[in-house]
Design a protein around this motif. Structure first.
Motif, PDB file in Angstrom:
ATOM      1  N   LEU A 188       0.864  -1.185   0.192  1.00 19.78           N
ATOM      2  CA  LEU A 188       0.128  -0.074  -0.456  1.00 19.78           C
ATOM      3  C   LEU A 188       0.846   1.162   0.496  1.00 19.78           C
ATOM      4  N   LEU A 189       2.103   1.111   0.636  1.00 15.77           N
ATOM      5  CA  LEU A 189       2.452   2.277   0.853  1.00 15.77           C
ATOM      6  C   LEU A 189       3.121   2.599  -0.304  1.00 15.77           C
ATOM      7  N   MET A 190       3.685   1.990  -1.131  1.00 14.47           N
ATOM      8  CA  MET A 190       4.376   1.683  -2.774  1.00 14.47           C
ATOM      9  C   MET A 190       3.382   1.904  -3.037  1.00 14.47           C
ATOM     10  N   SER A 191       2.281   1.677  -2.914  1.00 10.40           N
ATOM     11  CA  SER A 191       1.100   2.178  -4.271  1.00 10.40           C
ATOM     12  C   SER A 191       0.615   3.520  -4.434  1.00 10.40           C
ATOM     13  N   LEU A 192       0.327   4.071  -3.428  1.00  5.75           N
ATOM     14  CA  LEU A 192       0.327   5.315  -2.648  1.00  5.75           C
ATOM     15  C   LEU A 192       1.731   6.441  -2.956  1.00  5.75           C
ATOM     16  N   ALA A 193       3.098   5.487  -2.164  1.00  4.00           N
ATOM     17  CA  ALA A 193       4.273   6.483  -2.887  1.00  4.00           C
ATOM     18  C   ALA A 193       4.683   6.726  -3.734  1.00  4.00           C
ATOM     19  N   GLY A 194       4.688   5.640  -4.513  1.00  2.49           N
ATOM     20  CA  GLY A 194       4.516   5.154  -6.625  1.00  2.49           C
ATOM     21  C   GLY A 194       6.621   5.335  -6.662  1.00  2.49           C
ATOM     22  N   SER A 195       6.566   5.351  -5.538  1.00  8.69           N
ATOM     23  CA  SER A 195       8.368   4.381  -5.521  1.00  8.69           C
ATOM     24  C   SER A 195       9.069   3.788  -4.137  1.00  8.69           C
ATOM     25  N   GLN A 196       9.084   2.827  -4.920  1.00  5.13           N
ATOM     26  CA  GLN A 196       9.526   1.903  -3.805  1.00  5.13           C
ATOM     27  C   GLN A 196      10.557   2.599  -2.363  1.00  5.13           C
ATOM     28  N   TRP A 197      11.528   4.030  -2.464  1.00  2.00           N
ATOM     29  CA  TRP A 197      12.054   4.112  -2.170  1.00  2.00           C
ATOM     30  C   TRP A 197      11.652   5.304  -1.336  1.00  2.00           C
ATOM     31  N   LEU A 198      10.189   6.148  -1.795  1.00  2.81           N
ATOM     32  CA  LEU A 198       9.998   6.966  -1.132  1.00  2.81           C
ATOM     33  C   LEU A 198       9.623   6.073   0.440  1.00  2.81           C
ATOM     34  N   ALA A 199       8.223   5.045  -0.530  1.00  4.41           N
ATOM     35  CA  ALA A 199       7.793   4.400   0.493  1.00  4.41           C
ATOM     36  C   ALA A 199       8.804   3.894   1.580  1.00  4.41           C
ATOM     37  N   ALA A 200       9.795   3.472   1.090  1.00  8.03           N
ATOM     38  CA  ALA A 200      10.673   3.453   2.770  1.00  8.03           C
ATOM     39  C   ALA A 200      11.096   4.730   3.641  1.00  8.03           C
ATOM     40  N   LEU A 201      11.142   5.295   2.714  1.00  6.02           N
ATOM     41  CA  LEU A 201      11.203   6.188   3.995  1.00  6.02           C
ATOM     42  C   LEU A 201      10.210   6.531   4.750  1.00  6.02           C
ATOM     43  N   LEU A 202       8.991   6.871   3.806  1.00  7.57           N
ATOM     44  CA  LEU A 202       7.983   6.765   5.011  1.00  7.57           C
ATOM     45  C   LEU A 202       7.979   5.530   6.096  1.00  7.57           C
ATOM     46  N   MET A 217      11.378  -5.042   9.429  1.00  7.15           N
ATOM     47  CA  MET A 217      10.950  -6.197   8.629  1.00  7.15           C
ATOM     48  C   MET A 217       9.821  -4.826   7.496  1.00  7.15           C
ATOM     49  N   LEU A 218       9.257  -4.082   8.281  1.00  2.39           N
ATOM     50  CA  LEU A 218       8.511  -3.680   6.611  1.00  2.39           C
ATOM     51  C   LEU A 218       9.743  -2.063   5.531  1.00  2.39           C
ATOM     52  N   VAL A 219      10.628  -1.964   5.957  1.00  3.84           N
ATOM     53  CA  VAL A 219      11.363  -0.653   5.312  1.00  3.84           C
ATOM     54  C   VAL A 219      11.875  -1.867   4.795  1.00  3.84           C
ATOM     55  N   ALA A 220      12.430  -3.433   4.792  1.00  2.32           N
ATOM     56  CA  ALA A 220      13.191  -4.063   3.691  1.00  2.32           C
ATOM     57  C   ALA A 220      12.001  -4.673   3.039  1.00  2.32           C
ATOM     58  N   LEU A 221      11.135  -4.883   2.935  1.00  2.41           N
ATOM     59  CA  LEU A 221       9.670  -5.080   2.331  1.00  2.41           C
ATOM     60  C   LEU A 221       9.371  -3.669   1.185  1.00  2.41           C
ATOM     61  N   CYS A 222       9.734  -3.106   1.544  1.00  2.00           N
ATOM     62  CA  CYS A 222       8.881  -1.701   0.920  1.00  2.00           C
ATOM     63  C   CYS A 222       9.952  -1.399  -0.488  1.00  2.00           C
ATOM     64  N   SER A 270      14.345  -4.371  -4.389  1.00  2.00           N
ATOM     65  CA  SER A 270      15.600  -4.996  -5.028  1.00  2.00           C
ATOM     66  C   SER A 270      16.395  -4.479  -4.196  1.00  2.00           C
ATOM     67  N   ALA A 271      16.811  -4.226  -2.518  1.00  2.00           N
ATOM     68  CA  ALA A 271      17.776  -3.502  -1.686  1.00  2.00           C
ATOM     69  C   ALA A 271      17.370  -4.784  -0.577  1.00  2.00           C
ATOM     70  N   HIS A 272      16.444  -5.812  -0.627  1.00  2.00           N
ATOM     71  CA  HIS A 272      17.057  -6.693   0.267  1.00  2.00           C
ATOM     72  C   HIS A 272      17.700  -6.680   1.455  1.00  2.00           C
ATOM     73  N   LEU A 273      18.832  -7.342   0.535  1.00  2.00           N
ATOM     74  CA  LEU A 273      20.196  -7.598   1.187  1.00  2.00           C
ATOM     75  C   LEU A 273      20.997  -6.627   2.120  1.00  2.00           C
ATOM     76  N   PRO A 274      20.724  -5.427   1.956  1.00  2.00           N
ATOM     77  CA  PRO A 274      21.808  -4.970   2.504  1.00  2.00           C
ATOM     78  C   PRO A 274      21.135  -3.696   3.667  1.00  2.00           C
TER      79      PRO A 274
END
Length: 200
Positions: A87-101, A158-163, A166-170
């Protein structure tokens, strides 16, 4: 604002499609891998304590029951967090913005008193009746309770990792380091408090 409901509806439709095609076995394996990567520092103490408590011939079943309860809680929590991440990625339009949120929300949670209480319970020594260890499902219940406290403590990681798939490992490595540091800092704080009490 007019676009928000349509974005939310689009996110819900996406989630339905995602979960309708989700491979539960693959999802469980992925959650297990994330737990091993991120929660290993937090599990060393509880597992060692249960190993010492249990009778030698019951140690294997006790550890397996505890891990089953712990993993079951995190499996449910991860499914809910995956919904939140999508939902965060859908609303933010970007996985990195979703991760920041997600990171911003996690920082707010990190500073709350409720999180501090959850961390204290999560770091507490697990305990079960020695006479029942290995002959009942008490270790499973202990694992469930410990998993609930740990999930309440560590859900932002866990939420940040799921957002950011493409950068799961780091993200998982950073999360494991943060969790390990937090546990060591809490133990050091408890040790200092103990020395202060003895000095009085």
């Amino acid at each position: 604002m007019s676009g928000s409901p349509s974005l939310l509806a689009e996110g819900v439709v996406y989630l339905r499609l995602y979960y309708s095609t989700l491979d539960l076995g693959a999802f469980s394996a992925a959650v297990g891998l994330m737990l091993v990567a991120m929660m290993a520092p937090a599990l060393q103490g509880p597992l060692s304590h249960l190993w010492e408590q249990a009778r030698p011939y019951r140690r294997g079943p006790v550890i397996l029951l505890f891990l089953a309860g712990y993993f079951g809680v995190w499996l449910v929590a991860s499914a809910l967090l995956l919904i939140a991440a999508q939902l965060l990625m859908s609303l933010a339009g970007s996985q990195w913005l979703a991760a920041l949120l997600a990171l911003a929300g996690g920082m707010g949670w990190q500073l709350s008193g409720v999180k501090a209480r959850c961390l204290t319970h999560c770091d507490a020594r697990v305990s079960a009746t020695r006479s029942h260890l290995g002959v009942t499902f008490e270790p499973f219940a202990v694992g469930v309770i410990h998993g609930l406290w740990c999930a309440a403590t560590c859900w932002p990681v866990m939420l940040v990792a799921l957002c950011v798939p493409s950068a799961h490992l780091p993200v998982m490595i950073a999360g494991a380091i943060a969790i390990g540091y937090e546990r060591r800092a809490l133990k050091a704080c408890h040790s200092q408090a103990g020395w202060a009490d003895q000095a009085r």
